[in-house]
Write a protein that holds these residues in place. Structure first.
Motif, PDB file in Angstrom:
ATOM      1  N   LEU A  87      -3.319  19.747   7.507  1.00 42.24           N
ATOM      2  CA  LEU A  87      -2.773  19.814   8.850  1.00 42.24           C
ATOM      3  C   LEU A  87      -3.892  20.797   9.683  1.00 42.24           C
ATOM      4  O   LEU A  87      -4.068  21.918   9.617  1.00 42.24           O
ATOM      5  CB  LEU A  87      -1.385  20.365   8.968  1.00 42.24           C
ATOM      6  CG  LEU A  87      -0.828  20.537  10.382  1.00 42.24           C
ATOM      7  CD1 LEU A  87      -0.653  19.155  10.892  1.00 42.24           C
ATOM      8  CD2 LEU A  87       0.607  21.373  10.329  1.00 42.24           C
ATOM      9  N   VAL A  92      -0.580  19.973  15.160  1.00 41.87           N
ATOM     10  CA  VAL A  92       0.625  20.307  14.904  1.00 41.87           C
ATOM     11  C   VAL A  92       1.778  19.491  15.540  1.00 41.87           C
ATOM     12  O   VAL A  92       2.652  18.941  15.198  1.00 41.87           O
ATOM     13  CB  VAL A  92       0.886  21.894  14.865  1.00 41.87           C
ATOM     14  CG1 VAL A  92       2.525  22.428  14.631  1.00 41.87           C
ATOM     15  CG2 VAL A  92      -0.067  22.626  14.378  1.00 41.87           C
ATOM     16  N   ARG A  95       1.960  15.809  14.783  1.00 40.66           N
ATOM     17  CA  ARG A  95       2.442  15.473  13.332  1.00 40.66           C
ATOM     18  C   ARG A  95       4.049  15.880  13.403  1.00 40.66           C
ATOM     19  O   ARG A  95       5.016  15.063  12.663  1.00 40.66           O
ATOM     20  CB  ARG A  95       2.034  16.203  12.349  1.00 40.66           C
ATOM     21  CG  ARG A  95       0.313  16.317  12.071  1.00 40.66           C
ATOM     22  CD  ARG A  95       0.003  14.666  11.803  1.00 40.66           C
ATOM     23  NE  ARG A  95      -1.303  14.621  11.549  1.00 40.66           N
ATOM     24  CZ  ARG A  95      -2.051  13.507  11.915  1.00 40.66           C
ATOM     25  NH1 ARG A  95      -1.475  12.652  12.461  1.00 40.66           N
ATOM     26  NH2 ARG A  95      -3.318  13.649  11.483  1.00 40.66           N
ATOM     27  N   VAL A 101       5.535  15.124   9.183  1.00 43.52           N
ATOM     28  CA  VAL A 101       5.597  16.606   8.397  1.00 43.52           C
ATOM     29  C   VAL A 101       6.832  17.346   8.412  1.00 43.52           C
ATOM     30  O   VAL A 101       7.664  17.064   9.148  1.00 43.52           O
ATOM     31  CB  VAL A 101       4.630  17.584   8.991  1.00 43.52           C
ATOM     32  CG1 VAL A 101       3.045  17.003   8.815  1.00 43.52           C
ATOM     33  CG2 VAL A 101       4.781  17.997  10.181  1.00 43.52           C
ATOM     34  N   TYR A 124       0.450  27.474  12.833  1.00 42.07           N
ATOM     35  CA  TYR A 124       1.284  26.238  12.175  1.00 42.07           C
ATOM     36  C   TYR A 124       2.693  26.111  12.748  1.00 42.07           C
ATOM     37  O   TYR A 124       3.623  25.655  12.273  1.00 42.07           O
ATOM     38  CB  TYR A 124       1.050  26.141  10.895  1.00 42.07           C
ATOM     39  CG  TYR A 124      -0.555  26.122  10.535  1.00 42.07           C
ATOM     40  CD1 TYR A 124      -1.031  25.062  10.475  1.00 42.07           C
ATOM     41  CD2 TYR A 124      -1.240  27.431   9.917  1.00 42.07           C
ATOM     42  CE1 TYR A 124      -2.276  24.736  10.168  1.00 42.07           C
ATOM     43  CE2 TYR A 124      -2.700  27.175   9.658  1.00 42.07           C
ATOM     44  CZ  TYR A 124      -3.260  26.139   9.701  1.00 42.07           C
ATOM     45  OH  TYR A 124      -4.387  25.968   9.510  1.00 42.07           O
ATOM     46  N   GLY A 140       2.865  24.369   8.446  1.00 36.94           N
ATOM     47  CA  GLY A 140       1.875  24.426   7.438  1.00 36.94           C
ATOM     48  C   GLY A 140       1.391  25.903   7.129  1.00 36.94           C
ATOM     49  O   GLY A 140       1.838  26.923   7.806  1.00 36.94           O
ATOM     50  N   CYS A 351       0.491  21.108   4.644  1.00 39.50           N
ATOM     51  CA  CYS A 351       1.597  20.800   4.885  1.00 39.50           C
ATOM     52  C   CYS A 351       2.060  19.830   3.957  1.00 39.50           C
ATOM     53  O   CYS A 351       1.502  19.185   3.113  1.00 39.50           O
ATOM     54  CB  CYS A 351       1.626  20.029   6.304  1.00 39.50           C
ATOM     55  SG  CYS A 351       0.695  18.576   6.427  1.00 39.50           S
TER      56      CYS A 351
END
Length: 488
Positions: A87, A92, A95, A101, A124, A140, A351
């Motif tokens: 990731l 971030v 996703r 994720v 993350y 992550g 991740c």
């Protein structure tokens, strides 16, 4: 009788194979997809083997090359994402918004993550309600908290010892390029560093045939990877605080870029038309100063310690060093310069896919790679990264001589925040404002300072920066609009 024995042997063989397959099928399998250099890949494979044994599972470890990110994007779009993948810190929100994720909070006891560098872990985190990065759930775990320092080949410095000492006597350099007796790093101004690179540009007849040439250069930097510390060392930046304005045409940015090109101007750098890259020059002992990401250390360490090809560190003696700073600090003592230099910090994280069949196992793998003390110790000693664990990095990593390189305190100072700055392109929705807005016309600048005909109109730094400002700002505006359009 022979036919009966053959039949019995066949039955036994099939039975054995069926047992093996059945056992294998009973083991959960997770697909882990990363990118890595060869020395990193070998490290990870050793760690993964141990993880498989401890967790009675199979890790299908896949390593991609330069096309990692577009290939990952394609697999996410097609709905066949790996269980564990990288990731990027700039991805971030994207996703999370696309549901790619899973939050690690749902599968891990996050209270066990307290010893990871807080700045790295915060990269993350994302809070969907407030739309704020740096807080909320964790999506992550840092594969590493990486730092990019300057490096020095001390074998070249030794060969130019007399010339460097003469430059100090003449007032061209303020001190020798090594840590002083009080632990102060040799922080040079832009002009001082350019002069040092000029001194380290010479023909070295003692180089081995494998060097490819006897010509040694002070350095051979390039803007995409190496310019940022010069901009920060001048007190400038690429973007304003809330990342809505490009600052290419500001005086501090221009000063930093001029400091970068001063090395080229005085003749301390390899040429833009050289067929051999700066990286290959450095590996061959033909470049005194070069950038080094913490992930590169293992490769450089292997060359230094290979007594067969590098006897007595005769042509390659690797260490890390600080980046140069603004000429306005020329009157400062070495002690007063320690907090003025800045290098790049970055990270990529493990991740887990929201579609993983084994999210608990995938999360456990991410934790093992990111936060397990034994794994961190192993990877750091092999030169793959700095310890993600703050206590380890500030403790045994600095005091235990089995870690490499000698001046690794440079890396730690960056991670502690005093001398580190986050990678700028990770702060925006995309990096087109930088890759297309800034990097595409750099040949014009090199043409001007090299005084060479590269088939473009030569431009000095200020002219170039002012000419690209409006287009770069529009590209950043477009990125902001694209982010707003995608927001759920």
């Amino acid at each position: 009788m022979k036919k009966l024995l053959a039949v019995l042997l066949t039955v036994c063989l099939l039975s054995t194979l069926w047992t093996v397959f059945a056992v294998a099928e009973d083991k959960p399998t997770i697909v882990v997809n990363t990118f890595a250099q060869e020395h990193e890949k070998a490290m990870y494979e050793e760690v993964i083997k141990q993880f498989e044994e401890e967790n009675n599972c199979i890790v299908d470890f896949r390593v991609s090359g330069d096309q990692y990110w577009p290939e990952l994007e394609a697999s996410l779009t097609a709905g066949n994402a790996p269980d564990v993948f990288y990731l990027g810190v700039g991805d971030v929100r994207k996703r999370v918004w696309t549901g790619a994720v899973a939050a690690l909070d749902d599968y891990l006891d996050v209270s066990t993550l307290g010893n990871i560098w807080p700045e790295a872990l915060n990269l993350y985190k994302y809070d969907e309600e407030s739309n704020k990065l740096g807080e909320g759930k964790i999506y992550g775990l840092p594969k590493d908290f990486s730092a990019v320092s300057m490096t020095v080949n001390k074998a070249i410095i030794r060969k130019r010892d007399a010339e460097i000492k003469q430059a100090i006597a003449d007032g061209i350099l303020p001190f020798y390029p090594e840590i002083d007796e009080n632990g102060n790093l040799p922080v040079y101004t832009f002009t001082e560093f350019a002069n040092l690179c000029k001194i380290c540009t010479f023909e070295d007849e003692t180089l081995p045939e494998t060097a490819g040439s006897k010509q040694v250069y002070g350095t051979h930097l390039w803007e995409d990877f190496c310019l940022k510390p010069f901009i920060w060392g001048a007190g400038g930046d690429y973007l304003n605080e809330d990342c809505t304005e490009v600052l290419f045409n500001t005086d501090k940015f221009i000063e930093g870029y001029e400091g970068f090109m001063k090395i080229v101007e005085v003749g301390g750098s390899g040429s833009s038309t050289d067929e051999t890259s700066g990286y290959l020059k450095f590996l061959a002992g033909r470049c005194a100063f070069f950038p080094c990401g913490t992930w590169d250390v293992g490769a450089f360490q292997a060359i230094e310690e290979d007594e067969a090809v590098n006897p007595g560190k005769s042509w390659f003696d690797f260490d890390v060093a600080p980046w140069p700073i603004s000429d306005e600090y020329a009157s400062l003592s070495i002690e007063e310069r320690q907090d003025k230099w800045v290098g790049r910090l970055d990270s990529v994280g493990f991740c887990i896919s929201a579609q993983s069949k084994y999210p608990e196992l995938a999360a456990k793998f991410a934790y093992a790679m990111s936060a397990d003390p034994e794994v961190q110790r192993f990877l750091a000693k092999k030169g793959g990264q700095l310890p993600n664990l703050m206590e380890m990095a500030e403790g045994e990593y600095l005091t235990d001589d089995s870690y490499f390189p000698e001046t690794r305190v440079v890396f730690v100072k960056m991670l502690e925040g005093q001398n580190g700055h986050r990678e700028v392109s990770s702060m925006t929705w995309n990096d087109l404002w930088l890759t297309e807005g800034f990097n595409t016309g750099l040949t014009s600048v090199w043409s001007f300072y090299e005084k060479s005909d590269l088939g473009v109109t030569p431009m000095d730094v200020r002219t170039y920066c002012e000419s690209i400002q409006d287009n770069a700002q529009q590209l950043l505006n477009d990125a902001i609009d694209d982010m707003e359009a995608m927001k759920p």
